[in-house]
Design a protein around this motif. Structure first.
Motif, PDB file in Angstrom:
ATOM      1  N   LEU A  13      -9.385  24.849 -66.714  1.00 63.65           N
ATOM      2  CA  LEU A  13     -10.449  24.794 -67.026  1.00 63.65           C
ATOM      3  C   LEU A  13     -10.997  23.181 -66.220  1.00 63.65           C
ATOM      4  O   LEU A  13     -10.583  22.654 -66.408  1.00 63.65           O
ATOM      5  N   LEU A  14     -11.222  23.027 -65.548  1.00 62.71           N
ATOM      6  CA  LEU A  14     -12.795  21.987 -65.179  1.00 62.71           C
ATOM      7  C   LEU A  14     -13.677  21.417 -65.439  1.00 62.71           C
ATOM      8  O   LEU A  14     -14.670  21.981 -65.518  1.00 62.71           O
ATOM      9  N   ARG A  15     -14.000  20.488 -66.767  1.00 64.58           N
ATOM     10  CA  ARG A  15     -14.894  20.026 -66.962  1.00 64.58           C
ATOM     11  C   ARG A  15     -16.100  19.350 -65.423  1.00 64.58           C
ATOM     12  O   ARG A  15     -14.969  18.195 -65.590  1.00 64.58           O
ATOM     13  N   HIS A  16     -17.158  19.066 -65.869  1.00 66.20           N
ATOM     14  CA  HIS A  16     -18.047  18.064 -65.015  1.00 66.20           C
ATOM     15  C   HIS A  16     -17.714  16.878 -64.890  1.00 66.20           C
ATOM     16  O   HIS A  16     -17.419  16.458 -65.949  1.00 66.20           O
ATOM     17  N   ALA A  17     -17.950  15.709 -63.783  1.00 62.69           N
ATOM     18  CA  ALA A  17     -17.817  15.317 -63.930  1.00 62.69           C
ATOM     19  C   ALA A  17     -19.315  13.974 -64.937  1.00 62.69           C
ATOM     20  O   ALA A  17     -19.463  14.213 -64.860  1.00 62.69           O
ATOM     21  N   LYS A  18     -18.592  12.794 -64.889  1.00 64.19           N
ATOM     22  CA  LYS A  18     -19.431  12.156 -65.808  1.00 64.19           C
ATOM     23  C   LYS A  18     -21.403  11.707 -65.047  1.00 64.19           C
ATOM     24  O   LYS A  18     -21.266  11.652 -63.618  1.00 64.19           O
ATOM     25  N   SER A  19     -21.616  12.282 -66.490  1.00 64.70           N
ATOM     26  CA  SER A  19     -23.260  12.501 -65.511  1.00 64.70           C
ATOM     27  C   SER A  19     -24.629  11.344 -65.779  1.00 64.70           C
ATOM     28  O   SER A  19     -23.690  10.714 -66.598  1.00 64.70           O
ATOM     29  N   SER A  20     -25.331  11.007 -65.087  1.00 69.22           N
ATOM     30  CA  SER A  20     -25.485   9.707 -65.090  1.00 69.22           C
ATOM     31  C   SER A  20     -27.459  10.413 -65.906  1.00 69.22           C
ATOM     32  O   SER A  20     -27.945  11.591 -66.084  1.00 69.22           O
ATOM     33  N   TRP A  21     -27.643   9.737 -67.373  1.00 67.76           N
ATOM     34  CA  TRP A  21     -28.167   9.150 -68.741  1.00 67.76           C
ATOM     35  C   TRP A  21     -29.706   8.372 -67.823  1.00 67.76           C
ATOM     36  O   TRP A  21     -30.572   8.296 -68.232  1.00 67.76           O
ATOM     37  N   VAL A  25     -34.780  13.359 -65.293  1.00 66.16           N
ATOM     38  CA  VAL A  25     -35.238  14.513 -64.941  1.00 66.16           C
ATOM     39  C   VAL A  25     -35.714  15.372 -66.107  1.00 66.16           C
ATOM     40  O   VAL A  25     -35.842  15.300 -66.962  1.00 66.16           O
ATOM     41  N   GLU A  26     -36.189  15.941 -65.086  1.00 73.54           N
ATOM     42  CA  GLU A  26     -37.268  17.203 -67.091  1.00 73.54           C
ATOM     43  C   GLU A  26     -36.655  17.959 -67.381  1.00 73.54           C
ATOM     44  O   GLU A  26     -36.699  18.465 -68.172  1.00 73.54           O
ATOM     45  N   ARG A  27     -35.287  18.634 -66.502  1.00 73.72           N
ATOM     46  CA  ARG A  27     -33.943  19.485 -67.113  1.00 73.72           C
ATOM     47  C   ARG A  27     -32.849  18.538 -67.081  1.00 73.72           C
ATOM     48  O   ARG A  27     -32.908  18.280 -66.341  1.00 73.72           O
ATOM     49  N   ASP A  28     -32.144  19.251 -68.109  1.00 63.51           N
ATOM     50  CA  ASP A  28     -30.759  18.291 -68.043  1.00 63.51           C
ATOM     51  C   ASP A  28     -29.730  19.443 -67.216  1.00 63.51           C
ATOM     52  O   ASP A  28     -29.136  18.537 -66.852  1.00 63.51           O
ATOM     53  N   PHE A  29     -30.546  21.233 -66.654  1.00 64.34           N
ATOM     54  CA  PHE A  29     -29.618  21.226 -65.449  1.00 64.34           C
ATOM     55  C   PHE A  29     -29.754  20.915 -64.973  1.00 64.34           C
ATOM     56  O   PHE A  29     -28.941  20.399 -64.061  1.00 64.34           O
ATOM     57  N   ASP A  30     -30.885  19.193 -64.471  1.00 70.26           N
ATOM     58  CA  ASP A  30     -30.848  18.929 -62.895  1.00 70.26           C
ATOM     59  C   ASP A  30     -29.920  17.721 -63.024  1.00 70.26           C
ATOM     60  O   ASP A  30     -30.286  16.909 -62.112  1.00 70.26           O
ATOM     61  N   ARG A  31     -29.533  17.244 -63.965  1.00 69.65           N
ATOM     62  CA  ARG A  31     -29.132  15.688 -64.310  1.00 69.65           C
ATOM     63  C   ARG A  31     -27.613  15.818 -63.333  1.00 69.65           C
ATOM     64  O   ARG A  31     -26.848  16.545 -63.431  1.00 69.65           O
ATOM     65  N   GLY A  37     -18.742   8.920 -61.850  1.00 73.20           N
ATOM     66  CA  GLY A  37     -18.730  10.683 -62.203  1.00 73.20           C
ATOM     67  C   GLY A  37     -18.192  11.047 -60.260  1.00 73.20           C
ATOM     68  O   GLY A  37     -17.047  12.159 -60.275  1.00 73.20           O
ATOM     69  N   HIS A  38     -18.417  10.530 -59.234  1.00 71.79           N
ATOM     70  CA  HIS A  38     -18.748  11.087 -58.082  1.00 71.79           C
ATOM     71  C   HIS A  38     -17.239  10.754 -57.379  1.00 71.79           C
ATOM     72  O   HIS A  38     -16.182  11.504 -57.514  1.00 71.79           O
ATOM     73  N   SER A  61     -20.525  27.015 -63.747  1.00 69.20           N
ATOM     74  CA  SER A  61     -21.792  26.860 -64.413  1.00 69.20           C
ATOM     75  C   SER A  61     -23.191  26.391 -62.474  1.00 69.20           C
ATOM     76  O   SER A  61     -23.218  25.744 -61.656  1.00 69.20           O
ATOM     77  N   PRO A  62     -23.904  26.963 -62.699  1.00 66.99           N
ATOM     78  CA  PRO A  62     -25.056  25.876 -61.754  1.00 66.99           C
ATOM     79  C   PRO A  62     -25.711  25.406 -61.683  1.00 66.99           C
ATOM     80  O   PRO A  62     -26.666  24.835 -60.571  1.00 66.99           O
ATOM     81  N   ALA A  63     -24.741  24.196 -62.843  1.00 67.50           N
ATOM     82  CA  ALA A  63     -26.003  22.492 -63.083  1.00 67.50           C
ATOM     83  C   ALA A  63     -25.861  22.246 -61.397  1.00 67.50           C
ATOM     84  O   ALA A  63     -24.896  22.171 -60.614  1.00 67.50           O
ATOM     85  N   LEU A  64     -27.362  21.506 -61.277  1.00 71.39           N
ATOM     86  CA  LEU A  64     -26.483  20.107 -60.650  1.00 71.39           C
ATOM     87  C   LEU A  64     -25.353  19.353 -60.502  1.00 71.39           C
ATOM     88  O   LEU A  64     -24.479  19.440 -60.005  1.00 71.39           O
ATOM     89  N   ARG A  65     -25.142  18.611 -61.886  1.00 70.60           N
ATOM     90  CA  ARG A  65     -23.844  17.421 -62.078  1.00 70.60           C
ATOM     91  C   ARG A  65     -22.595  18.624 -61.574  1.00 70.60           C
ATOM     92  O   ARG A  65     -21.211  17.754 -61.244  1.00 70.60           O
TER      93      ARG A  65
END
Length: 186
Positions: A13-21, A25-31, A37-38, A61-65
């Motif tokens: 299992l790998l959780r996505h890295a730290k995202s930017s708040w 962004v209009e959608r959480d999906f695009d954060r 995180g990088h 997941s196809p989310a940007l992050r």
């Protein structure tokens, strides 16, 4: 467990890295990811390379992050992960993630699932309920961003993957474990 009579599937299992708040962004999906995180994604990729880990299949997941996490991991790893993107993983519950696991072909011995909390953390805890190791106790406290975990499942078929199974947590590696500048956890 461990008698050798039962085949073992390895769930990573790998959780996505730290995202930017900070980015509007209009959608959480695009954060997107933030700078830390990088860096964490790349460092996790370097660690995977050091461990010489290989995956028969990668589902993400196809989310940007997630996509940016994969790019960072691939950069550190020095090779492509070639994930299959499954939109059901985006913000999925543990029950939905178990459904995805059960669809995995049995030819896959080692699977990497890249997703989000709370689903990933819940999946880990449910799949390792009988594990009383210090590693599991650490995972129970928190599943930080960009953390990699490995669960050994004593099943011959992914179709047998279910909650409350006797899985063993054999790896739980947080970015801060590899580089102190990548903590504290979020």
């Amino acid at each position: 467990m461990g008698s050798g009579a039962i085949a073992t599937k390895r769930l990573n299992l790998l959780r996505h890295a730290k995202s930017s708040w900070d980015d509007p962004v209009e959608r959480d999906f695009d954060r997107p990811l933030n700078g830390r995180g990088h860096r964490a994604a790349r460092r996790m990729g370097e660690w995977l390379k050091e461990q010489q880990l290989q995956f028969d299949s990668v589902i993400a997941s196809p989310a940007l992050r997630i996509r940016q996490t994969i790019e960072g991991v691939e950069s550190g790893l020095g090779r492509k992960l070639s994930p299959v993107f499954d939109k059901r993983i985006y913000m999925a519950s543990a029950a939905s993630l178990f459904d995805i696991l059960r669809e995995t072909p049995d030819s896959v011995e080692t699977l990497l699932l890249i997703g989000h909390n709370p689903g990933l953390e819940d999946l880990l805890l449910l799949a390792t309920e009988e594990d009383v190791s210090a590693l599991r106790a650490e995972a129970e406290i928190k599943y930080p961003t960009a953390t990699f975990a490995t669960i050994e499942l004593d099943v011959e078929s992914w179709a047998a993957a279910e909650e409350h199974m006797p899985g063993r947590l054999t790896a739980f590696v947080r970015p801060r474990d590899l580089d102190s500048t990548l903590g504290p956890d979020d």
